[in-house]
Design a protein around this motif. Structure first.
Motif, short mmCIF file in Angstrom:
data_model
loop_
_atom_site.label_atom_id
_atom_site.label_comp_id
_atom_site.label_asym_id
_atom_site.label_seq_id
_atom_site.Cartn_x
_atom_site.Cartn_y
_atom_site.Cartn_z
N ALA A 277 0.82 -1.31 0.01
CA ALA A 277 -0.02 0.11 0.16
C ALA A 277 0.77 1.37 0.20
N ARG A 278 2.09 1.16 0.29
CA ARG A 278 2.92 2.33 0.43
C ARG A 278 3.21 2.72 -0.89
N LEU A 279 3.18 1.86 -1.80
CA LEU A 279 3.40 2.13 -3.26
C LEU A 279 2.32 2.30 -4.22
N TYR A 280 1.42 1.56 -3.66
CA TYR A 280 0.07 1.41 -4.82
C TYR A 280 -1.32 1.88 -4.33
N ALA A 281 -1.10 2.14 -3.19
CA ALA A 281 -2.92 2.61 -2.52
C ALA A 281 -3.26 3.96 -3.14
N SER A 282 -4.51 3.70 -3.69
CA SER A 282 -5.14 4.83 -4.08
C SER A 282 -5.44 5.90 -2.77
N GLN A 283 -5.85 7.05 -2.99
CA GLN A 283 -6.17 7.95 -1.96
C GLN A 283 -7.24 7.30 -1.10
N GLY A 284 -8.26 6.63 -1.59
CA GLY A 284 -9.32 6.16 -0.98
C GLY A 284 -9.05 5.01 -0.27
N GLN A 285 -7.93 4.16 -0.77
CA GLN A 285 -7.45 2.80 0.10
C GLN A 285 -6.74 3.38 1.16
N GLN A 286 -5.96 4.55 0.90
CA GLN A 286 -5.05 4.86 2.16
C GLN A 286 -5.88 5.52 3.19
N ARG A 287 -7.06 6.05 2.85
CA ARG A 287 -7.83 6.68 3.97
C ARG A 287 -8.41 5.48 4.91
N THR A 288 -8.65 4.50 3.89
CA THR A 288 -9.65 3.33 4.71
C THR A 288 -8.56 2.38 5.54
N ALA A 289 -7.24 2.40 5.02
CA ALA A 289 -6.32 1.83 5.89
C ALA A 289 -5.96 2.43 6.91
N VAL A 290 -5.72 3.69 6.94
CA VAL A 290 -5.24 4.60 8.25
C VAL A 290 -6.37 4.68 9.14
N LEU A 291 -7.63 4.70 8.68
CA LEU A 291 -8.73 4.72 9.75
C LEU A 291 -8.80 3.31 10.19
N ALA A 292 -8.52 2.31 9.67
CA ALA A 292 -8.85 0.88 10.36
C ALA A 292 -7.56 0.82 11.43
N LEU A 293 -6.43 1.49 11.04
CA LEU A 293 -5.25 1.30 11.99
C LEU A 293 -5.28 2.09 12.88
N LYS A 294 -6.00 3.18 12.99
CA LYS A 294 -6.30 4.12 14.17
C LYS A 294 -7.34 3.51 14.94
N LEU A 295 -8.13 2.95 14.48
CA LEU A 295 -9.26 2.26 15.25
C LEU A 295 -8.64 0.89 15.99
N ALA A 296 -7.79 0.10 15.15
CA ALA A 296 -6.90 -0.94 15.90
C ALA A 296 -6.10 -0.51 16.92
N GLU A 297 -5.54 0.76 16.69
CA GLU A 297 -4.64 1.34 17.82
C GLU A 297 -5.53 1.46 19.19
N LEU A 298 -6.57 2.17 18.90
CA LEU A 298 -7.55 2.51 20.04
C LEU A 298 -7.79 1.01 20.99
N GLU A 299 -7.89 0.12 20.11
CA GLU A 299 -8.48 -1.22 20.50
C GLU A 299 -7.30 -1.93 21.40
N PHE A 300 -6.17 -1.99 20.56
CA PHE A 300 -4.97 -2.41 21.10
C PHE A 300 -4.34 -1.57 22.53
N MET A 301 -4.59 -0.30 22.68
CA MET A 301 -4.23 0.47 23.77
C MET A 301 -5.16 0.11 25.16
N SER A 302 -6.39 0.00 24.60
CA SER A 302 -7.51 -0.35 25.62
C SER A 302 -7.06 -1.50 26.33
N GLU A 303 -6.85 -2.68 25.51
CA GLU A 303 -6.41 -4.01 25.97
C GLU A 303 -5.08 -3.65 26.99
N GLU A 304 -4.16 -2.96 26.59
CA GLU A 304 -3.05 -2.87 27.16
C GLU A 304 -3.24 -2.28 28.40
N ILE A 305 -3.83 -1.10 28.63
CA ILE A 305 -3.87 -0.19 29.55
C ILE A 305 -5.13 -0.71 30.71
N GLY A 306 -5.98 -1.41 30.04
CA GLY A 306 -7.15 -1.94 30.80
C GLY A 306 -8.44 -0.92 30.85
#
Ligand code: ATP
Length: 375
Positions: A277-306
């Protein structure tokens, strides 16, 4: 956790301000350049000790003033924590936790945690690897004081080692000490980052499938000289591989006079539907991937912090289409204290506000609670 009160003095365009937030959704709306992002910056500063917009703390001090003040009351399951940061034009940052002065800003870790999503994050995929490393470092530093400690020591070490590599005659004894420290501290960072990416990947993939309506898969991998070809990232493997790379690149490092081995050279790979995706993602794909990553970060940090960290959404309405916006806002409602900035409430397209929301109108460094959002 939630931020119940924020108090600012001489912070950007805020002369003096006290706000009481909702434990749920907080919407900060107003015209451009009125101070909405400044509020998110203040929250980020209290959580991490740093601004997300500038590496120079004095930039945050109000023009014509000497020192800024930022205070927060953070409600945790275990009780309320009072944080206070002061920073002057000429003086170092000073931290107090529950009224007690702390010598190290790193002591902030564990009090208030945030996940920030701003328009700049859309560069995360296509931008340089440093942005992806910063993403991981910020996330892990908020979870673990040990990680932050290793990171600070490592950054100092690389700077010192680079200075040594630039000397006309290299002190080999000192270089051997630096090499050993680079392997030890560097391996700690690689192991922790690789583990974080391994855990983030399936969570991000799940969000991505939902956002992309099951059409495309997202996969993440930590890419490092320290990680084996088979993906092995245990401490011993990483140490051995870093040692081997130091030996292999020894003359190259001396020629280029810069440290070429270690986690400051690593990256995070993103694959969407099997393509880089660093080379080939379209604008829309980038937005979707970043949004998914941010939501994943929220879930991961919630698990870690409690408990969930705060979610700061800066001007996302203007950057995301209605489908992605709707998806993000639905994630916001589930027990996460959220702060959303926008210029126009209509842009959020909220049909029904949650019961615990508050709307704040931001105008020229003043914040007024809008009684439509009083709960
Ligand atoms: N150190 C400072 N001292 C005084 N005012 C400052 C300082 N830094 C920034 N400002 C002011 O803060 C305002 C910008 O605020 P902010 O970045 O929060 O805008 P915003 O409301 O988020 O706008 P946008 O919707 O355009 O992002 C500007 O008016 C700017 O002049």
């Amino acid at each position: 956790m939630y931020l119940s009160t924020l108090q600012l003095g001489a912070f950007r365009n805020y002369d003096s301000l006290t706000i009481h937030f909702s434990p749920g959704l907080n919407v900060l709306y107003g015209d451009n350049a009125q101070g909405k992002t400044n509020l998110l910056e203040a929250i980020h500063f209290l959580a991490t000790g740093r601004s997300h917009r500038t590496s120079r703390d004095p930039d945050m001090v109000q023009e014509g003033r000497e020192e800024l003040l930022a205070r927060a009351a953070v409600v945790r399951r275990t009780g309320t924590i009072e944080l206070e940061l002061r920073c002057g034009l000429q003086t170092r940052k000073q931290l107090k936790i529950n009224g007690i002065a702390e010598r190290k800003i790193a002591r902030l870790v564990g009090s208030l945690a945030v996940v920030l999503f701003s328009p700049d994050d859309l560069q995360l995929l296509k931008g340089p690897p440093s942005g992806r490393r910063r993403f991981l470092d910020l996330e892990l530093s908020q979870i673990s004081q040990t990680y932050l400690h290793h990171l600070m020591a490592y950054n100092r070490l690389v700077a010192q080692r680079n200075t040594l590599l630039k000397q006309p005659v290299i002190d080999e004894g000192l270089m051997a000490v630096y090499d050993e420290q680079l392997v030890e501290t560097g391996a700690q960072l690689v192991v922790r980052r690789a583990e974080a990416v391994r855990r983030l990947s399936p969570i991000a993939s799940r969000y991505h499938r939902m956002l992309a309506e099951d059409r495309e898969d997202l996969e993440l991998a930590y890419q490092s000289q320290g990680v084996g070809d088979d993906g092995a990232a245990d401490l011993e493997t990483v140490r051995r591989r870093l040692e081997r790379e130091l030996a292999r690149l020894r003359s190259e490092e001396r020629r280029r006079q810069v440290t070429l081995v270690g986690p400051h050279r690593d990256d995070v790979g993103f694959w969407v539907a099997g393509r880089d995706a660093r080379l080939y993602a379209s604008q829309g794909q980038q937005r979707t991937a970043v949004l998914a990553l941010k939501l994943a970060e929220l879930e991961f940090m919630s698990e870690e912090i409690g408990e969930p960290p705060l979610l700061l959404l800066d001007d996302v309405a203007s950057e995301l289409d209605p489908h992605r916006r709707h998806y993000l806002l639905s994630a916001v409602r589930e027990g996460v204290q959220s702060f959303i900035t926008c210029t126009d409430l209509e842009d959020l397209m909220v049909r029904e506000w949650p019961a615990d929301h508050r709307l704040f109108r931001v105008r020229a460094g003043t914040v007024v609670l809008d009684d439509r959002g009083l709960s």
